[in-house]
Write a protein that holds these residues in place. Structure first.
Motif, PDB file in Angstrom:
ATOM      1  N   ASN A 109       0.814  -1.215   0.000  1.00 22.64           N
ATOM      2  CA  ASN A 109       0.000   0.000   0.000  1.00 22.64           C
ATOM      3  C   ASN A 109       0.847   1.265   0.000  1.00 22.64           C
ATOM      4  OD1 ASN A 109      -2.336  -1.520   0.075  1.00 22.64           O
ATOM      5  ND2 ASN A 109      -2.187  -1.750   2.312  1.00 22.64           N
ATOM      6  N   ASP A 110       1.986   1.204   0.691  1.00 18.26           N
ATOM      7  CA  ASP A 110       2.806   2.396   0.823  1.00 18.26           C
ATOM      8  C   ASP A 110       3.670   2.580  -0.434  1.00 18.26           C
ATOM      9  OD1 ASP A 110       4.478   4.405   1.480  1.00 18.26           O
ATOM     10  OD2 ASP A 110       5.478   3.374   3.151  1.00 18.26           O
ATOM     11  N   LYS A 111       3.267   3.553  -1.265  1.00 17.88           N
ATOM     12  CA  LYS A 111       3.959   3.768  -2.547  1.00 17.88           C
ATOM     13  C   LYS A 111       5.377   4.324  -2.352  1.00 17.88           C
ATOM     14  CE  LYS A 111       0.710   2.868  -5.697  1.00 17.88           C
ATOM     15  NZ  LYS A 111      -0.351   2.404  -4.840  1.00 17.88           N
ATOM     16  N   ASN A 112       5.682   4.772  -1.122  1.00 23.84           N
ATOM     17  CA  ASN A 112       7.020   5.337  -0.891  1.00 23.84           C
ATOM     18  C   ASN A 112       8.035   4.302  -0.437  1.00 23.84           C
ATOM     19  OD1 ASN A 112       6.326   8.005  -1.514  1.00 23.84           O
ATOM     20  ND2 ASN A 112       5.244   8.133   0.459  1.00 23.84           N
ATOM     21  N   GLN A 113       7.565   3.089  -0.251  1.00 23.88           N
ATOM     22  CA  GLN A 113       8.463   2.047   0.240  1.00 23.88           C
ATOM     23  C   GLN A 113       9.617   1.817  -0.746  1.00 23.88           C
ATOM     24  OE1 GLN A 113       5.797  -0.857   2.023  1.00 23.88           O
ATOM     25  NE2 GLN A 113       7.490  -2.296   1.928  1.00 23.88           N
ATOM     26  N   ASN A 114      10.843   1.615  -0.213  1.00 27.59           N
ATOM     27  CA  ASN A 114      11.960   1.421  -1.162  1.00 27.59           C
ATOM     28  C   ASN A 114      12.198  -0.063  -1.432  1.00 27.59           C
ATOM     29  OD1 ASN A 114      12.891   1.019   1.356  1.00 27.59           O
ATOM     30  ND2 ASN A 114      14.827   2.125   1.098  1.00 27.59           N
ATOM     31  N   ILE A 115      11.276  -0.633  -2.186  1.00 20.89           N
ATOM     32  CA  ILE A 115      11.324  -2.065  -2.489  1.00 20.89           C
ATOM     33  C   ILE A 115      12.334  -2.375  -3.605  1.00 20.89           C
ATOM     34  CG2 ILE A 115       9.012  -2.746  -1.739  1.00 20.89           C
ATOM     35  CD1 ILE A 115       8.053  -2.201  -4.639  1.00 20.89           C
ATOM     36  N   SER A 116      12.833  -3.611  -3.573  1.00 16.90           N
ATOM     37  CA  SER A 116      13.676  -4.070  -4.686  1.00 16.90           C
ATOM     38  C   SER A 116      12.848  -5.012  -5.550  1.00 16.90           C
ATOM     39  CB  SER A 116      14.916  -4.778  -4.160  1.00 16.90           C
ATOM     40  OG  SER A 116      14.534  -5.871  -3.361  1.00 16.90           O
ATOM     41  N   VAL A 117      12.879  -4.739  -6.849  1.00 21.07           N
ATOM     42  CA  VAL A 117      12.040  -5.479  -7.792  1.00 21.07           C
ATOM     43  C   VAL A 117      12.942  -6.199  -8.798  1.00 21.07           C
ATOM     44  CG1 VAL A 117      10.268  -5.232  -9.603  1.00 21.07           C
ATOM     45  CG2 VAL A 117      10.220  -3.728  -7.597  1.00 21.07           C
ATOM     46  N   GLY A 123      11.239  -8.055 -21.795  1.00 23.57           N
ATOM     47  CA  GLY A 123      10.584  -7.621 -23.042  1.00 23.57           C
ATOM     48  C   GLY A 123      10.605  -6.105 -23.184  1.00 23.57           C
ATOM     49  N   SER A 124       9.448  -5.523 -23.450  1.00 25.69           N
ATOM     50  CA  SER A 124       9.371  -4.066 -23.642  1.00 25.69           C
ATOM     51  C   SER A 124       9.694  -3.287 -22.369  1.00 25.69           C
ATOM     52  CB  SER A 124       7.964  -3.679 -24.089  1.00 25.69           C
ATOM     53  OG  SER A 124       7.044  -3.894 -23.019  1.00 25.69           O
ATOM     54  N   GLY A 125       9.562  -3.956 -21.227  1.00 28.13           N
ATOM     55  CA  GLY A 125       9.789  -3.265 -19.961  1.00 28.13           C
ATOM     56  C   GLY A 125       8.514  -2.708 -19.361  1.00 28.13           C
ATOM     57  N   CYS A 126       7.358  -2.992 -19.994  1.00 25.47           N
ATOM     58  CA  CYS A 126       6.133  -2.338 -19.522  1.00 25.47           C
ATOM     59  C   CYS A 126       5.838  -2.656 -18.051  1.00 25.47           C
ATOM     60  CB  CYS A 126       4.940  -2.686 -20.412  1.00 25.47           C
ATOM     61  SG  CYS A 126       4.448  -4.400 -20.370  1.00 25.47           S
ATOM     62  N   LEU A 127       6.145  -3.859 -17.602  1.00 23.60           N
ATOM     63  CA  LEU A 127       5.818  -4.193 -16.204  1.00 23.60           C
ATOM     64  C   LEU A 127       6.754  -3.468 -15.233  1.00 23.60           C
ATOM     65  CD1 LEU A 127       5.117  -8.033 -16.568  1.00 23.60           C
ATOM     66  CD2 LEU A 127       3.428  -6.232 -16.186  1.00 23.60           C
ATOM     67  N   VAL A 128       8.052  -3.652 -15.418  1.00 22.61           N
ATOM     68  CA  VAL A 128       8.980  -3.080 -14.433  1.00 22.61           C
ATOM     69  C   VAL A 128       8.983  -1.547 -14.489  1.00 22.61           C
ATOM     70  CG1 VAL A 128      11.135  -3.157 -15.803  1.00 22.61           C
ATOM     71  CG2 VAL A 128      11.221  -3.468 -13.340  1.00 22.61           C
ATOM     72  N   VAL A 129       8.863  -0.998 -15.682  1.00 21.19           N
ATOM     73  CA  VAL A 129       8.865   0.474 -15.794  1.00 21.19           C
ATOM     74  C   VAL A 129       7.611   1.050 -15.127  1.00 21.19           C
ATOM     75  CG1 VAL A 129       8.737   2.403 -17.439  1.00 21.19           C
ATOM     76  CG2 VAL A 129      10.372   0.551 -17.814  1.00 21.19           C
ATOM     77  N   THR A 130       6.469   0.384 -15.318  1.00 19.45           N
ATOM     78  CA  THR A 130       5.243   0.846 -14.650  1.00 19.45           C
ATOM     79  C   THR A 130       5.412   0.773 -13.134  1.00 19.45           C
ATOM     80  OG1 THR A 130       3.897   0.133 -16.510  1.00 19.45           O
ATOM     81  CG2 THR A 130       2.742   0.461 -14.433  1.00 19.45           C
ATOM     82  N   LEU A 131       6.008  -0.313 -12.641  1.00 17.34           N
ATOM     83  CA  LEU A 131       6.206  -0.424 -11.188  1.00 17.34           C
ATOM     84  C   LEU A 131       7.128   0.680 -10.674  1.00 17.34           C
ATOM     85  CD1 LEU A 131       6.457  -4.287 -10.578  1.00 17.34           C
ATOM     86  CD2 LEU A 131       4.559  -2.750 -10.026  1.00 17.34           C
ATOM     87  N   LEU A 132       8.199   0.972 -11.413  1.00 16.07           N
ATOM     88  CA  LEU A 132       9.113   2.034 -10.970  1.00 16.07           C
ATOM     89  C   LEU A 132       8.442   3.403 -11.042  1.00 16.07           C
ATOM     90  CD1 LEU A 132      12.445   0.793 -12.591  1.00 16.07           C
ATOM     91  CD2 LEU A 132      11.880   0.833 -10.152  1.00 16.07           C
ATOM     92  N   HIS A 133       7.539   3.547 -11.997  1.00 13.70           N
ATOM     93  CA  HIS A 133       6.780   4.790 -12.136  1.00 13.70           C
ATOM     94  C   HIS A 133       5.844   4.952 -10.919  1.00 13.70           C
ATOM     95  CE1 HIS A 133       4.166   7.720 -14.190  1.00 13.70           C
ATOM     96  NE2 HIS A 133       3.160   6.965 -13.804  1.00 13.70           N
ATOM     97  N   LEU A 134       5.257   3.836 -10.477  1.00 16.52           N
ATOM     98  CA  LEU A 134       4.303   3.896  -9.362  1.00 16.52           C
ATOM     99  C   LEU A 134       5.002   3.981  -8.000  1.00 16.52           C
ATOM    100  CD1 LEU A 134       1.721   1.212 -10.562  1.00 16.52           C
ATOM    101  CD2 LEU A 134       1.373   3.685 -10.473  1.00 16.52           C
ATOM    102  N   PHE A 135       6.097   3.240  -7.864  1.00 16.88           N
ATOM    103  CA  PHE A 135       6.836   3.210  -6.587  1.00 16.88           C
ATOM    104  C   PHE A 135       8.116   4.019  -6.773  1.00 16.88           C
ATOM    105  CE2 PHE A 135       4.159  -0.537  -6.590  1.00 16.88           C
ATOM    106  CZ  PHE A 135       3.664  -0.584  -5.289  1.00 16.88           C
ATOM    107  N   GLU A 136       8.058   5.281  -6.349  1.00 18.95           N
ATOM    108  CA  GLU A 136       9.132   6.215  -6.708  1.00 18.95           C
ATOM    109  C   GLU A 136      10.469   5.929  -6.026  1.00 18.95           C
ATOM    110  OE1 GLU A 136       7.821  10.234  -6.328  1.00 18.95           O
ATOM    111  OE2 GLU A 136       6.318   9.957  -7.906  1.00 18.95           O
TER     112      GLU A 136
END
Ligand code: GLN
Length: 281
Positions: A109-117, A123-136
């Motif tokens: 829930n906490d979008k500010n968490q510094n998670i490692s993904v 592939g295109s990167g759509c999944l990881v790039v979207t996650l990095l976009h959401l979790f700053e």
């Protein structure tokens, strides 16, 4: 020639080759070539289309009639309301895969968490790039066996301003990686070779390496399971896209590697499409 007439013309050609929603697709083609919004295409019926634009429209219509998806013609596909560069080296992002993003946002829930993904098969990167976009504050590593796909993923990371938080490495799944990740995500190739001929013609413009998972479609899960086991942190979770009716088989493959399924999520057609797994106690 006026826009209305061009629209009718393109729509007819698309319909003739069996493309569904031909009028809608024709509007998308005109919107792309003329650089006008879809709304404008509706309204500006008597706009005069130049000779040069007509030539471009007919070139694109021809490609679309050969069932090349418009995304692969425009080199852009939308995912999670973000535009991604795509080409013949990467799987087109599918709306159904957005469920994988929801699986992650639903658990953290906490979008500010510094998670490692970690994304395996980026592939295109759509999944990881979207996650990095959401979790700053998140950082990520992503792998792909295709060097060309790695380059596309890097390009998309740059386009969305997250490349300083993403390392893209060419390798098979997680083979040369160590360390532990809080979130592992993957949309691996899972179509069975037996189903190859039943696919929509557009799908054949995706690279085979991103589509087929061997005779039963499950080869990739057999390869992924030990890597996920080794690279997932003990309180982390992995999110995987699966093919139609694969949940039981994939659950079995993962169970043998000490991974258990926490949750199964459905796609837009209410098919089981996403497994969330974690390490067994
Ligand atoms: N979901 C895609 C399709 O059915 C396949 C993607 C994949 O194999 N991961 O076209």
């Amino acid at each position: 020639m006026k826009l209305e007439a061009v629209l009718n013309n393109v729509s007819c050609q698309l319909k003739e080759v069996g493309i569904e929603n031909s009028r809608h697709e024709a509007r998308l083609i005109l919107s792309h070539i003329l650089g006008l919004s879809k709304e404008k295409i509706f309204l500006e019926k008597s706009l005069k289309v130049s000779k040069k634009d007509l030539e471009d429209v007919s070139r694109v219509t021809e490609m679309r009639c050969a069932r090349k998806p418009l995304s692969k013609i425009k080199n852009v596909k939308e995912f999670w309301s973000l535009d991604f560069f795509v080409n013949e080296d990467v799987l087109d992002p599918r709306p159904d895969s957005e469920i994988l993003i929801e699986a992650v946002t639903g658990r953290i829930n906490d979008k500010n968490q510094n998670i490692s993904v970690l994304e395996l098969g980026v592939g295109s990167g759509c999944l990881v790039v979207t996650l990095l976009h959401l979790f700053e504050n998140a950082k990520a590593v992503a792998t792909d066996i295709s060097l060309n796909a790695c380059q596309v993923a890097r390009k998309n990371a740059k386009m969305h301003g997250v490349s300083d938080r993403l390392e893209v490495c060419q390798m098979s799944w997680g083979s040369s990686l160590d360390g532990k990740f809080d979130v592992i995500i993957s949309n691996p190739p899972y179509i069975s070779l037996n189903d190859k001929n039943a696919l929509q013609p557009e799908v054949h413009y995706d690279p085979s390496i991103a589509l087929y998972g061997g005779d039963d479609g499950l080869d990739c899960y057999r390869s992924l399971a030990p890597d996920i086991r080794r690279l997932l942190s003990c309180d982390g979770f992995a999110v995987l896209e699966i093919g139609d009716d694969q949940e039981k088989d994939v659950e079995g493959i993962f169970a043998q590697e000490g991974l258990k399924v926490l949750e199964i999520k459905k796609d837009l057609s209410l098919k089981n499409r996403c497994l969330i797994v974690q390490l067994k106690e």
